[in-house]
Design an enzyme around this catalytic site. Structure first.
Site, mmCIF file in Angstrom:
data_model
loop_
_atom_site.group_PDB
_atom_site.id
_atom_site.type_symbol
_atom_site.label_atom_id
_atom_site.label_comp_id
_atom_site.label_asym_id
_atom_site.label_seq_id
_atom_site.Cartn_x
_atom_site.Cartn_y
_atom_site.Cartn_z
ATOM 1 N N GLU A 117 29.392 55.080 -30.960
ATOM 2 C CA GLU A 117 28.178 54.907 -31.073
ATOM 3 C C GLU A 117 27.592 55.036 -32.689
ATOM 4 O O GLU A 117 26.768 54.366 -33.176
ATOM 5 C CB GLU A 117 27.532 55.735 -30.118
ATOM 6 C CG GLU A 117 27.548 55.656 -28.802
ATOM 7 C CD GLU A 117 27.180 55.832 -27.701
ATOM 8 O OE1 GLU A 117 27.559 57.526 -28.286
ATOM 9 O OE2 GLU A 117 26.616 56.696 -26.802
ATOM 10 N N GLU A 173 33.603 57.928 -22.542
ATOM 11 C CA GLU A 173 32.613 58.603 -21.792
ATOM 12 C C GLU A 173 33.684 58.823 -20.190
ATOM 13 O O GLU A 173 32.713 60.704 -19.945
ATOM 14 C CB GLU A 173 31.215 58.453 -22.406
ATOM 15 C CG GLU A 173 30.749 59.038 -23.771
ATOM 16 C CD GLU A 173 31.012 58.156 -24.887
ATOM 17 O OE1 GLU A 173 31.959 57.656 -24.574
ATOM 18 O OE2 GLU A 173 30.885 58.307 -25.815
HETATM 19 N N1 T1G Z 1 34.700 67.906 -29.269
HETATM 20 C C1 T1G Z 1 35.253 68.797 -29.888
HETATM 21 N N2 T1G Z 1 36.877 68.949 -29.699
HETATM 22 C C2 T1G Z 1 37.891 68.073 -29.778
HETATM 23 C C3 T1G Z 1 37.323 66.200 -29.651
HETATM 24 C C4 T1G Z 1 35.519 66.722 -29.312
HETATM 25 N N3 T1G Z 1 35.459 65.754 -29.125
HETATM 26 N N4 T1G Z 1 37.889 65.715 -29.712
HETATM 27 C C5 T1G Z 1 39.611 66.307 -29.521
HETATM 28 N N5 T1G Z 1 39.278 67.975 -29.759
HETATM 29 C C6 T1G Z 1 39.927 68.810 -30.221
HETATM 30 C C7 T1G Z 1 41.074 69.025 -29.217
HETATM 31 O O1 T1G Z 1 40.224 70.067 -27.828
HETATM 32 C C8 T1G Z 1 42.299 69.344 -29.744
HETATM 33 O O2 T1G Z 1 41.389 71.452 -30.104
HETATM 34 C C9 T1G Z 1 42.163 68.936 -31.536
HETATM 35 O O3 T1G Z 1 40.822 68.315 -31.593
HETATM 36 C C10 T1G Z 1 42.701 67.962 -30.787
HETATM 37 O O4 T1G Z 1 42.783 67.145 -30.055
HETATM 38 C C11 T1G Z 1 26.824 61.470 -27.010
HETATM 39 C C12 T1G Z 1 28.744 62.209 -25.344
HETATM 40 C C13 T1G Z 1 40.165 62.150 -30.557
HETATM 41 C C14 T1G Z 1 42.264 61.338 -29.282
HETATM 42 O O5 T1G Z 1 36.027 61.646 -25.360
HETATM 43 O O6 T1G Z 1 40.690 61.618 -27.018
HETATM 44 O O7 T1G Z 1 31.183 61.744 -27.642
HETATM 45 O O8 T1G Z 1 43.403 72.277 -28.701
HETATM 46 O O9 T1G Z 1 45.074 67.837 -28.837
HETATM 47 O O10 T1G Z 1 46.897 63.859 -29.172
HETATM 48 O O11 T1G Z 1 28.377 59.646 -25.923
HETATM 49 O O12 T1G Z 1 42.015 64.510 -28.953
HETATM 50 O O13 T1G Z 1 43.929 72.136 -31.364
HETATM 51 O O14 T1G Z 1 41.771 73.233 -30.433
HETATM 52 O O15 T1G Z 1 43.788 65.763 -27.813
HETATM 53 O O16 T1G Z 1 46.318 63.469 -31.107
HETATM 54 C C15 T1G Z 1 33.991 61.070 -26.751
HETATM 55 C C16 T1G Z 1 38.274 62.860 -26.690
HETATM 56 C C17 T1G Z 1 33.169 62.803 -26.664
HETATM 57 C C18 T1G Z 1 36.974 61.730 -27.426
HETATM 58 C C19 T1G Z 1 42.669 63.238 -30.620
HETATM 59 N N6 T1G Z 1 35.209 61.325 -27.211
HETATM 60 N N7 T1G Z 1 38.852 63.249 -28.055
HETATM 61 O O17 T1G Z 1 43.763 63.213 -29.832
HETATM 62 O O18 T1G Z 1 44.887 65.622 -30.442
HETATM 63 S S1 T1G Z 1 32.025 62.595 -25.944
HETATM 64 C C20 T1G Z 1 36.731 61.794 -26.389
HETATM 65 C C21 T1G Z 1 40.600 62.864 -27.700
HETATM 66 C C22 T1G Z 1 30.339 62.209 -26.728
HETATM 67 C C23 T1G Z 1 28.381 60.815 -26.511
HETATM 68 C C24 T1G Z 1 29.102 60.881 -26.014
HETATM 69 C C25 T1G Z 1 41.425 63.010 -29.044
HETATM 70 C C26 T1G Z 1 41.836 62.307 -29.676
HETATM 71 P P1 T1G Z 1 43.261 72.977 -30.524
HETATM 72 P P2 T1G Z 1 44.541 66.531 -29.065
HETATM 73 P P3 T1G Z 1 45.173 64.340 -29.919
#
Ligand code: T1G
Length: 692
Positions: A108, A128
């Protein structure tokens, strides 16, 4: 280089301002990043030497989204929408330089920029919906304007990312950068300045959305295409509505509509469950006594004993990860059949365009079939996947112990037998464990790693690393009958079998469980798996419905009938009055008085025992944490992720309610319903499994 906040720096390179973000691990858009972007853009806009801005991230990825850990806490301004408004309305061109995963709020943010460039390995998505939400910072209004509503519907409602190549094709990005991203982005931006490209404000692009006006079929057809996959979920429909608003409303009104939908979803129970699950899945590999830096062995070569359904599927996992496999069978025809099934599976995948013909050959070439157990002597890990018979397994492990190299790991795929007993057959108990794959093993992501008593930390760490390599979600469980998943699952099976004797019929029980959110009910599932699993003609005495059906040759879907009937070539269960009558007659013969059973009772009697057994598993330390059991159920048994998992759901229902129900059934049916002491304790303390 000037620090704007602790996570955002501003570097001026001639007439270009670089906003460089560094917020490990994934550059989530937490408050310091949002503040830094807002202030950085303002500074760049006010600096007349600056002609353009690049937003770029350090570390492994461009912004991977909003910071999910901030959800549920009081919103700190500027919220993301405000930051994107500042970027969008900036009078100077703002370029997003993308690598890694530009997901959610990250994409976004890129959409609010005027141009987007990315390295070829970048992935862009709006996942999301997988958190029970929808893009809440303009994604549902900008993406359709850039790539058209049809493509945007898919990306937003299914939540799957696209690669850089596809993004370029559908004009989601403007250029793929070869080599260094920063240098490439600077070069691109210098062209934008030199040729005075007009600002491409996505919020002002209406052509593609206006072209979709008056075509409701775009939305009705799409809704039809996702109905099965999104049954029970609330967020997908909200996504479709929001994209609809991008077509029918002006941008600002569409933003407000999107915001309303987002707030509604965020406050709902499904999003709470799916956010909980997001972190639960990332907890499973973390064991209190196995620190992240525990050394582990490299697995360069594997061997699988048994080329049946499980052995074949297990083999495919390794081969898909590029690990060669020696596949052992006892007879040439079994080996040929096993290899044939593997090849057929790959050819089906290739026919769907998901892999090439040469990929099929490459993977098949990694498998060496043999009839000689001695050929596994050079394997780093051997996985036994033969018949569920302890004597056979013991004999195999004893032979493997003398054949295999010193530090080879020996694993059994057994789904409930005692791994410690098997390990005792070897001189290397520190290297023996259970790797319980779920069928079909090449599809199901769940793997139960059964921690045998004498296993070494190195071997356990190796199994966790191996699970990651073969893309499995590995949950470490202890040794007991059925470990964790199957032990809980057998409780539901017991109650389902009782219910149809007491007055319910398979179709009623299946409907209750299907409507709860499972992909199918217990009797449709028994037909699918095969009722004759574990049944033997020699010992069968017609003493259960299952035995009677097997004696009738009704093994389930594979034989055209079981609890239900099946038309040739169809998997749709058809109610069979003959079986309903057989069940009624059987109850009579057993002097079991049949009566009306309510749907609510069916639900409680099928679900509460799962929770109760889960609590016992936690008390016995067979599982490390309640959320591990939820990960097992979502991935191994189809528990609807929008209900979090049995332990999360129990907390939502209230453990006091669960306890009351358990006690009620204990009075009626005896101590098989005795509440787990852990549940009584948590209720006494006014706590839930989340406090465990
Ligand atoms: N927020 C906080 N922590 C996050 C995070 C996030 N968005 N994404 C990953 N982490 C942490 C995860 O918990 C782990 O922590 C570490 O990073 C590594 O992640 C307004 C409301 C990016 C593809 O849904 O898909 O944006 O265990 O083990 O396998 O519209 O993380 O090390 O303490 O998964 O290499 C939308 C979610 C949010 C993406 C990386 N975004 N993340 O994968 O590592 S809502 C998502 C992923 C939003 C807006 C809306 C994957 C990754 P720890 P990992 P990975």
């Amino acid at each position: 280089m000037a620090a704007i906040t602790e996570t955002v720096e501003l570097e001026i390179r001639k007439e270009i301002a670089l906003l460089i973000v560094d917020n490990p691990p994934v550059n989530a858009l937490g408050i310091s990043v949002r503040r830094g972007l807002a202030d950085g853009i303002q500074k760049a806009a006010d600096d007349e030497k600056v002609k353009a801005v690049i937003i770029i991230c350090k570390g492994r990825t461009f912004f991977a989204g909003a910071d999910i850990r901030e959800f549920g806490k009081p919103l700190e301004e500027p919220v993301l929408g405000q930051v994107l408004e500042i970027i969008d309305s900036c009078r100077k061109p703002v370029v997003a330089a993308i690598h890694g995963t530009a997901f959610g709020g990250g994409l976004e943010t890129a959409l609010a920029c005027h141009f987007r460039v990315a390295v070829s390995s970048a992935r862009l998505g709006l996942p999301e919906v997988k958190l029970g939400l929808l893009p809440g910072a303009g994604g549902t209004q900008r993406l359709p304007r850039l790539i058209g509503p049809e493509k945007a519907l898919k990306m937003i409602t299914l939540g799957n990312p696209v690669g850089a190549e596809e993004a370029l094709q559908n004009s989601l990005i403007d250029k793929i950068i070869e080599g260094d991203l920063t240098a490439g982005a600077v070069k691109f931006t210098e062209t934008v300045i030199a040729e005075a490209w007009p600002l491409r404000r996505v919020s002002g692009m209406n052509e593609k959305v206006e072209a979709a006006r008056g075509k409701p079929e775009i939305f009705s057809d799409f809704r039809k295409s996702i109905v099965r996959k999104t049954r029970g979920f609330e967020a997908p429909e909200a996504c479709v509505k929001a994209v609809g608003a991008s077509v029918n409303l002006p941008f600002d009104e569409g933003l407000r509509y999107e915001r309303d939908l987002f707030v509604k979803l965020m406050s709902g129970s499904q999003s709470a469950a799916q956010q909980y699950y997001f972190f639960a899945e990332r907890q499973v590999g973390k064991l209190p006594d196995i620190p992240k830096d525990t050394p582990y062995l490299d697995i360069g070569k594997a061997a699988v004993i048994g080329a049946g359904t499980m052995g074949g599927g297990i083999t495919m996992n390794f081969v898909n990860a590029g690990i060669p496999v020696t596949l052992v069978e006892t007879g040439q025809e079994f080996l040929d059949r096993g290899l044939g099934v593997i090849r057929k599976n790959y050819e089906i995948t290739a026919s769907k365009g998901k892999m090439s013909a040469e990929d099929v050959e490459k993977r098949m070439s990694l498998i060496t079939g043999t009839l000689s157990l001695e050929d596994v002597s050079d394997a780093d890990i051997v996985i036994e996947a033969v018949f569920e018979n302890m004597d056979i397994k013991k004999e195999i492990f004893s032979r493997l112990d003398s054949i295999c190299k010193k530090d080879a790991i020996l694993a059994s795929n057994t789904s409930y037998l005692d791994i410690n007993e098997i390990a005792a057959m070897t001189s290397r108990q520190e290297s023996v464990l259970g790797l319980h794959f779920f069928s079909p093993a090449n599809v199901m992501r769940l793997l139960e790693i059964v921690r045998a008593e004498k296993i070494s930390k190195t071997v356990l760490a190796t199994s966790l690393a191996l699970a990651r390599k073969i893309k499995k979600i590995a949950v470490v469980v202890g040794v007991c009958h059925g470990f964790a998943g199957n032990r809980m699952f057998s409780q539901r099976g017991r109650e389902a079998d009782n219910l149809i004797l007491e007055g319910a019929l398979p179709s009623q029980v299946d409907k209750v469980i299907f409507d709860f959110g499972f992909p199918m009910g217990p009797f449709v599932l028994k037909d699918l798996i095969g009722i004759d699993l574990g049944w033997s003609k020699e010992t069968s005495t017609g003493s259960t419905i299952k035995e009677i059906l097997c004696e009738m040759g009704r093994f389930g879907l594979k034989s055209g009938s079981g609890y239900y009937r099946y038309e040739k070539g169809s998997r749709a269960p058809i109610n069979d009055p003959e079986i309903d009558q057989l069940i009624v007659d059987f109850s009579e013969k057993k002097n079991i008085k049949r009566g009306e059973v309510s749907d609510e009772e069916i639900l409680q009697r099928c679900i509460y025992p799962i929770v109760n057994e889960g609590a016992k598993i936690l008390e016995e330390k067979i599982a490390v944490r309640p959320s591990d059991l939820d990960v097992i159920w979502v991935n191994g048994y189809g528990w609807p992720v929008y209900l979090g998992g049995p332990m999360f759901w129990a907390d939502m229902v209230g453990l006091d309610t669960i306890l009351e129900g358990l006690k009620k059934f204990q009075e009626r049916f005896g101590d098989v319903w005795k509440p787990a002491p852990l549940i009584e304790k948590l209720v006494r303390e006014g706590k839930g499994f989340k406090d465990f």
